[in-house]
Motif scaffolding. Structure first.
Motif, mmCIF file in Angstrom:
data_model
loop_
_atom_site.group_PDB
_atom_site.id
_atom_site.type_symbol
_atom_site.label_atom_id
_atom_site.label_comp_id
_atom_site.label_asym_id
_atom_site.label_seq_id
_atom_site.Cartn_x
_atom_site.Cartn_y
_atom_site.Cartn_z
ATOM 1 N N SER A 98 0.805 -1.216 0.000
ATOM 2 C CA SER A 98 0.000 0.000 0.000
ATOM 3 C C SER A 98 0.841 1.270 0.000
ATOM 4 O O SER A 98 0.315 2.365 -0.236
ATOM 5 C CB SER A 98 -0.944 0.009 1.205
ATOM 6 N N ARG A 119 -0.459 5.402 -4.592
ATOM 7 C CA ARG A 119 -0.559 4.486 -3.456
ATOM 8 C C ARG A 119 -2.010 4.189 -3.074
ATOM 9 O O ARG A 119 -2.365 3.041 -2.818
ATOM 10 C CB ARG A 119 0.172 5.084 -2.268
ATOM 11 N N SER A 120 -2.807 5.203 -3.036
ATOM 12 C CA SER A 120 -4.201 5.025 -2.619
ATOM 13 C C SER A 120 -5.126 4.647 -3.767
ATOM 14 O O SER A 120 -6.269 4.259 -3.546
ATOM 15 C CB SER A 120 -4.709 6.325 -1.995
ATOM 16 N N ASN A 172 -5.414 -2.986 -2.363
ATOM 17 C CA ASN A 172 -4.351 -3.020 -1.359
ATOM 18 C C ASN A 172 -4.538 -4.149 -0.355
ATOM 19 O O ASN A 172 -3.571 -4.597 0.263
ATOM 20 C CB ASN A 172 -4.259 -1.673 -0.651
#
Length: 124
Positions: free
Chosen positions: A30, A53-54, A74
């Motif tokens: 993540s 990342r998100s 994730n």
């Protein structure tokens, strides 16, 4: 050592679809930005898509816009590339890559770990 394993490649007719997956080892998935690149025979490896990342920010090469969608889960340490309306010129080995620094830039230099690739062949 972070390991990336791609799957989902294959032979498809023009106009068809494929969904590539890339499973990433370890507990830090993540925190990585992720990217997809491809390399056709005799060509340089080129950027296809990247995701933050998100998952909130996504970037595509112009030729992929409107046809390809990058996404990530994730919880499953997996990034995907949904490819629709495939064309013969999409034929290549597709690689996923992880950026520890969270870089989503469309350059190979921004990525730290790479998978072994999965072959995508689109017939006309």
């Amino acid at each position: 050592q972070v390991q990336l394993v791609e799957s989902g490649g294959g032979l498809v007719q023009a106009g068809g679809s494929l969904r590539l997956s890339c499973a990433v080892s370890g507990r830090s998935f993540s925190t990585y930005a992720m990217g997809w690149f491809r390399q056709a025979p005799g060509e340089e490896r080129e950027f296809v898509a990247s995701i933050s990342r998100s998952g909130g920010n996504k970037y595509y090469v112009d030729s992929a816009k409107g046809r390809f969608t990058i996404s990530r889960d994730n919880a499953k340490n997996t990034v995907y590339l949904q490819m629709n309306s495939l064309k013969p010129e999409d034929t290549a080995v597709y690689y996923c890559a992880a950026s520890v620094r969270g870089i989503v830039a469309p350059t190979r230099a921004g990525y730290d770990y790479w998978g072994q690739g999965t072959q995508v062949t689109v017939s006309s």
